[in-house]
Design an enzyme around this catalytic site. Structure first.
Site, PDB file in Angstrom:
ATOM      1  N   LYS A 185      -1.764 -41.806  29.758  1.00 26.12           N
ATOM      2  CA  LYS A 185      -2.898 -41.977  30.670  1.00 26.12           C
ATOM      3  C   LYS A 185      -2.494 -42.902  31.793  1.00 26.12           C
ATOM      4  CE  LYS A 185      -7.280 -40.746  30.781  1.00 26.12           C
ATOM      5  NZ  LYS A 185      -7.938 -39.656  30.049  1.00 26.12           N
TER       6      LYS A 185
HETATM    7  N1  GLU Z   1      -8.465 -36.628  31.895  1.00 28.21           N
HETATM    8  C1  GLU Z   1      -8.763 -35.588  30.960  1.00 28.21           C
HETATM    9  C2  GLU Z   1      -8.898 -36.133  29.559  1.00 28.21           C
HETATM   10  O1  GLU Z   1      -9.235 -37.270  29.356  1.00 28.21           O
HETATM   11  C3  GLU Z   1      -7.793 -34.437  31.085  1.00 28.21           C
HETATM   12  C4  GLU Z   1      -6.386 -34.736  30.723  1.00 28.21           C
HETATM   13  C5  GLU Z   1      -5.398 -33.612  31.031  1.00 28.21           C
HETATM   14  O2  GLU Z   1      -5.855 -32.534  31.403  1.00 28.21           O
HETATM   15  O3  GLU Z   1      -4.210 -33.859  30.893  1.00 28.21           O
HETATM   16  O4  GLU Z   1      -8.771 -35.446  28.596  1.00 28.21           O
END
Ligand code: GLU
Length: 479
Positions: free
Chosen positions: A110
């Site tokens: 993240k």
């Molecule tokens: N930000 C989204 C999540 O928390 C999508 C993550 C992604 O598609 O890699 O799952």
């Protein structure tokens, strides 16, 4: 507990770890492997300056890699002032478990940038995003084979397009460059249905939950999704799509909408599209004509309803307000909206919580499809669609021939013909893949939930399923 005693709430990352620990205590992993899975592998912090408005402005960003048991690692990039290392690490851990649960073949990661996007114009945002991307790309923290970001709070297609372009400028000979990030606009290598994907996944999750009368009964509910009263917190990308699909397609009633400037309430149902248009025009929900408004929006979390959908921030249901939450069913569209302490209080009250790592996995699931599309360099359905239509046409022609030759007088309804003859396009294929994923993951969780006496909730079941998968892949690597 008296009201004078301060409630000690753990941090977001501690909260995720506590939930992990509760689940792992029911497993037979070696302590070493347990620790290896729990800890965050690395967090990179970058401070970079961008010359804007005649001065240098310094920004702080993070990219955290929780687990590399599979690569690339995957997870969004958040733009918000509240971004901090603890939060990014908690979110990266959730990505590991989320990807494992829905069988998206990624580790967890993240990113975040401490910024208020509203403070800067489009061009300035582009300069800042490109510079942040540059810092991550040069360390392989954005790379199609190693680390693939996506949108999250405060980011969307626009930022992903800039990141992809920045990567391509820095890696001109990488033929798979487009796969360095997902959530791109369709005209820049994106996939149909990615924007709606997380909200769509929430809808599919609820549809699947309501296919199991036993589970509905655990929540003290009965019947179908149709007519259920839903309160949704946050009408951003996820909350808006979930609320819209649930009301338009499943006949649920959106009886409450909580936003930054207060909450709307109407037991007869609120028109989601109209509220969204109102927010775009007026910057908030206050003044919306067809519902009552209360300034202290968070109190609506405690109102009577059938389903509560927190689709905004982490920690909104905590030890302070959990005792007053009335909803019998909560589906966590946001990441970490219920703290570990609140989770325990709600569980004791008999509330069923469909956990974040499952409920909002639609986004990363469709990101997976986009990544595969980028690596295969072809849109889904391009080869099969017309062939499929031609074969269906054969059946229709044959049925019609039989009917007229034998004088049977059959006629196929135009609606059937239209639906049957149309070959699936990319959007339909994406929705089908997402629906299948959400059903399968729910079934994996509920199997554990119902088959083990020591598992009393879906969150623990979700952790058990996903930790098992992560552990198996570490073991397969010889760790
Ligand atoms: N930000 C989204 C999540 O928390 C999508 C993550 C992604 O598609 O890699 O799952």
């Amino acid at each position: 507990m008296t009201s004078q005693q301060p409630i000690k709430e753990p941090s977001f990352r501690e909260s995720v770890d506590m939930m992990f620990n509760r689940a792992v205590a029911l497993m037979d992993l070696s302590p070493g492997l347990e620790e290896k899975i729990r800890v965050c592998n690395a967090t990179y912090t970058v401070r970079f300056g961008v010359r804007l408005r005649g001065a240098i402005h310094t920004f702080t960003g993070y990219r955290s890699v929780h687990s590399e048991h599979m690569e690339p690692v995957k997870g969004g990039i958040r733009f918000a002032m509240a971004v901090n290392q603890d939060e990014v690490e908690a979110l990266a851990a959730l990505m590991t478990y989320k990807c494992a649960l829905v069988e998206a073949p990624f580790g967890g990661s993240k990113g975040g940038l401490r910024i208020n996007p509203g403070d800067w114009d489009d061009h300035e945002m582009e300069l800042i995003t490109r510079r942040f991307a540059y810092e991550l790309i040069k360390r392989d923290l954005i790379n199609p084979a190693q680390n693939v970001p996506a949108p999250d709070m405060g980011t969307g297609e626009r930022e992903m397009a800039w990141i992809a372009d920045q990567y391509k400028r820095m890696n001109t000979t990488d033929i798979n460059g487009a796969a360095c990030v997902t959530g791109k606009p369709p005209n820049a290598g994106g996939i149909a249905g990615r924007v709606e994907a997380t909200g769509r996944g929430v809808q599919y999750a609820l549809q699947e939950f309501f296919r199991h009368p036993e589970d509905i009964a655990v929540a003290g509910l009965s019947g179908k999704l149709e007519g259920k009263r839903i309160i949704v917190q946050g009408l951003g990308n996820v909350g808006y799509h979930a609320a819209k699909f649930l009301s338009d397609e499943d006949g649920a009633l959106i009886t409450g909408v909580i936003e930054r400037d207060g909450a709307l309430h109407n037991e007869k149902g609120i028109d989601v599209e109209a509220v969204r248009a109102w927010i775009v025009k007026h910057g908030g929900v206050s003044g919306f004509p067809d519902a009552s408004h209360r300034a202290d929006g968070a109190t609506l979390l405690e109102a009577e309803c059938d389903i509560l959908i927190p689709a905004a921030l982490e920690g909104v249901i905590n030890m302070e307000n959990a005792p007053r939450i009335e909803a019998p069913l909560i589906i966590e569209a946001a990441n970490g909206p219920v703290t570990a302490g609140a989770d325990e209080i709600l569980r004791d009250k008999g509330c069923v919580i469909i956990p974040d790592m499952y409920a909002n996995a639609g986004g990363v699931t469709v990101s997976y499809f986009e990544w595969v599309k980028n690596l295969s360099h072809i849109r889904f359905g391009r080869m099969q669609r017309r062939q499929e239509e031609a074969r269906h046409q054969l059946v229709v022609d044959e049925l019609e021939r039989l009917s007229s030759d034998k004088g049977l007088g059959w006629s196929l309804s135009p609606n059937f013909k239209e639906k049957y003859l149309r070959g699936a396009d990319e959007l339909e294929l994406v929705r089908s893949g997402l629906d299948d994923t959400m059903r399968a993951a729910y079934q994996a969780m509920r199997e554990v939930w119902h088959s083990r006496d020591d598992v009393h909730d879906l969150r623990t079941a979700a952790y058990l399923v996903s930790i098992r998968k992560v552990a198996d892949s570490y073991r397969a690597k010889g760790l």
